[in-house]
Design an enzyme around this catalytic site. Sequence first.
Site, PDB file in Angstrom:
ATOM      1  N   ARG A 223      -4.128  -7.092   8.238  1.00 33.86           N
ATOM      2  CA  ARG A 223      -3.890  -7.881   9.111  1.00 33.86           C
ATOM      3  C   ARG A 223      -5.220  -8.800   9.423  1.00 33.86           C
ATOM      4  NH1 ARG A 223       0.575  -7.896   7.979  1.00 33.86           N
ATOM      5  NH2 ARG A 223       2.485  -7.701   8.995  1.00 33.86           N
ATOM      6  N   HIS A 271      -1.843 -14.348   2.214  1.00 33.55           N
ATOM      7  CA  HIS A 271      -1.095 -13.462   2.762  1.00 33.55           C
ATOM      8  C   HIS A 271       0.169 -13.196   1.755  1.00 33.55           C
ATOM      9  CE1 HIS A 271       0.575 -11.357   6.612  1.00 33.55           C
ATOM     10  NE2 HIS A 271       1.253 -10.945   5.390  1.00 33.55           N
TER      11      HIS A 271
HETATM   12  P1  NDP Z   1       2.391   3.020   7.899  1.00 35.18           P
HETATM   13  O1  NDP Z   1       2.712   2.738   9.473  1.00 35.18           O
HETATM   14  O2  NDP Z   1       2.930   3.500   7.202  1.00 35.18           O
HETATM   15  O3  NDP Z   1       0.867   3.768   8.015  1.00 35.18           O
HETATM   16  C1  NDP Z   1      -0.280   3.504   8.968  1.00 35.18           C
HETATM   17  C2  NDP Z   1      -1.381   4.397   8.714  1.00 35.18           C
HETATM   18  O4  NDP Z   1      -2.489   3.966   9.610  1.00 35.18           O
HETATM   19  C3  NDP Z   1      -1.200   5.677   8.803  1.00 35.18           C
HETATM   20  O5  NDP Z   1      -1.870   6.672   7.885  1.00 35.18           O
HETATM   21  C4  NDP Z   1      -2.046   6.128  10.178  1.00 35.18           C
HETATM   22  O6  NDP Z   1      -2.608   7.282  10.346  1.00 35.18           O
HETATM   23  C5  NDP Z   1      -3.122   4.951  10.101  1.00 35.18           C
HETATM   24  N1  NDP Z   1      -3.497   4.563  11.248  1.00 35.18           N
HETATM   25  C6  NDP Z   1      -3.071   3.832  12.260  1.00 35.18           C
HETATM   26  N2  NDP Z   1      -3.819   3.822  13.462  1.00 35.18           N
HETATM   27  C7  NDP Z   1      -4.884   4.419  13.122  1.00 35.18           C
HETATM   28  C8  NDP Z   1      -6.200   4.418  13.863  1.00 35.18           C
HETATM   29  N3  NDP Z   1      -6.225   4.132  15.044  1.00 35.18           N
HETATM   30  N4  NDP Z   1      -7.096   5.161  13.254  1.00 35.18           N
HETATM   31  C9  NDP Z   1      -7.032   5.680  11.936  1.00 35.18           C
HETATM   32  N5  NDP Z   1      -5.926   5.496  11.394  1.00 35.18           N
HETATM   33  C10 NDP Z   1      -4.907   4.983  11.918  1.00 35.18           C
HETATM   34  O7  NDP Z   1       2.024   1.587   7.550  1.00 35.18           O
HETATM   35  P2  NDP Z   1       2.150   0.792   6.333  1.00 35.18           P
HETATM   36  O8  NDP Z   1       1.479   1.619   5.179  1.00 35.18           O
HETATM   37  O9  NDP Z   1       3.786   0.544   5.947  1.00 35.18           O
HETATM   38  O10 NDP Z   1       1.578  -0.579   6.498  1.00 35.18           O
HETATM   39  C11 NDP Z   1       0.174  -0.683   6.783  1.00 35.18           C
HETATM   40  C12 NDP Z   1       0.217  -2.289   7.095  1.00 35.18           C
HETATM   41  O11 NDP Z   1       0.272  -2.942   6.061  1.00 35.18           O
HETATM   42  C13 NDP Z   1       1.396  -2.852   7.921  1.00 35.18           C
HETATM   43  O12 NDP Z   1       1.066  -2.639   9.404  1.00 35.18           O
HETATM   44  C14 NDP Z   1       0.916  -4.308   7.789  1.00 35.18           C
HETATM   45  O13 NDP Z   1       0.079  -4.952   8.746  1.00 35.18           O
HETATM   46  C15 NDP Z   1       0.178  -4.391   6.419  1.00 35.18           C
HETATM   47  N6  NDP Z   1       1.027  -5.536   5.482  1.00 35.18           N
HETATM   48  C16 NDP Z   1       0.393  -6.272   4.915  1.00 35.18           C
HETATM   49  C17 NDP Z   1       1.198  -7.026   3.897  1.00 35.18           C
HETATM   50  C18 NDP Z   1       0.557  -8.202   3.198  1.00 35.18           C
HETATM   51  O14 NDP Z   1       1.204  -8.890   2.284  1.00 35.18           O
HETATM   52  N7  NDP Z   1      -0.849  -8.526   3.436  1.00 35.18           N
HETATM   53  C19 NDP Z   1       2.293  -6.849   3.387  1.00 35.18           C
HETATM   54  C20 NDP Z   1       3.018  -5.640   4.042  1.00 35.18           C
HETATM   55  C21 NDP Z   1       2.254  -4.748   5.141  1.00 35.18           C
HETATM   56  P3  NDP Z   1      -1.521   8.601  10.883  1.00 35.18           P
HETATM   57  O15 NDP Z   1      -0.797   8.838   9.709  1.00 35.18           O
HETATM   58  O16 NDP Z   1      -2.511   9.684  11.178  1.00 35.18           O
HETATM   59  O17 NDP Z   1      -0.827   8.385  12.057  1.00 35.18           O
HETATM   60  C1  OXD Z   2       4.657  -7.502   6.212  1.00 34.05           C
HETATM   61  C2  OXD Z   2       3.852  -8.456   5.710  1.00 34.05           C
HETATM   62  O1  OXD Z   2       4.334  -6.879   7.123  1.00 34.05           O
HETATM   63  O2  OXD Z   2       4.594  -9.290   4.801  1.00 34.05           O
HETATM   64  O3  OXD Z   2       5.435  -7.075   5.556  1.00 34.05           O
HETATM   65  O4  OXD Z   2       2.666  -8.607   6.176  1.00 34.05           O
END
Ligand code: NDP
Ligand code: OXD
Length: 308
Positions: A223, A271
Amino acid sequence: MAFLYKGPAQRGAIWAGHFARKMPQLPFLTWPEVGDPAQVRFLAAWEPPPRLAETLPKLEVLFSVGAGVDQFDFSALPPELAVVRMVEPGLTACMCEYVSWAVLSLHREMPLYLRQQRHGVWNEQPVRPASTRRVGVMGMGTLGRAALAQLRLLGFNCAGWNRSRHNEPGVRCYAGEAELDAFLAPTDILVCMLPLTPETRGILGRRVFDALPEGASLVNAARGGHLVQPDLLAALESGRLTAAILDVCEPEPLPQGNAFWDHPRIWLTPHIASATQAETAAEALMDNLRRHEAGLPLEGVVDRSRGY
Ligand code: NDP
Ligand code: OXD
């Protein structure tokens, strides 16, 4: 009982077809046609309708149509409502493609070679195998973990950082603020795959850039709110960072006149790192609804106190 969809019409039409074939017992409605609002138990949306508790009084689950949930104002949602992020193989596969492309581009010095081409310069850098390049992924969730598996197949030396302790074969795993410096110090290419939460907003800033080795590069496919834009410009100016590939910005679209647009060391994409794929997502949604019906936990439930 009914399922309500609020989002782009094209995806809605595909989902309606899948539901009609595979789950005919659950009426599929498309916003703003809600039928009897008291029948709506499930909503899939990026932006839920306003005053949700009054509009859909019997709603049990809000499914995000994307992997992110930072677009929701949790304080405006009924407290007992389950919120579920999108976990589906098509979205994961596309993110793996993007992260692999971006990391390979940085590893093979493509930003440098494009700049050279523009100036008619024929000048080669040493060719290094992937095993000598250290890639660190912040956030080994659904997407980060899958991207790391792909990067490992390409031969990169991989590490990951999370809030909690993870164990992933072949990946050096670090946890929490206490191990952030140890994670960053040996990271040549940093990939952000974190959710946007109050804790992670602005994390890609000076404190993190200063802890990377001189000349490291950045990929942000998560993001725009993770990045402190002036800190990135300063890090590129000083040589602390060599290049950045950014799929996300804040705000989006990036305003005209922003220095990122024609910065020679920044590559921008609008994006498109990944997106929910209508066909595979429909199947994943229905699998999740079947789990719910069977009294099993839903996949992708958000912990509202953590924001992801
Ligand atoms: P998940 O919820 O599966 O994973 C989140 C991960 O981030 C976990 O491993 C978590 O650790 C870690 N995390 C969260 N907060 C912290 C912190 N404060 N410090 C350290 N580690 C942290 O998310 P997804 O993998 O499904 O998606 C990730 C992001 O990708 C989405 O939220 C979205 O914003 C972005 N995205 C972007 C897209 C694009 O087109 N650019 C498309 C789709 C998604 P723990 O396991 O220890 O809790
Ligand atoms: C998502 C994205 O969160 O498109 O799926 O960014």
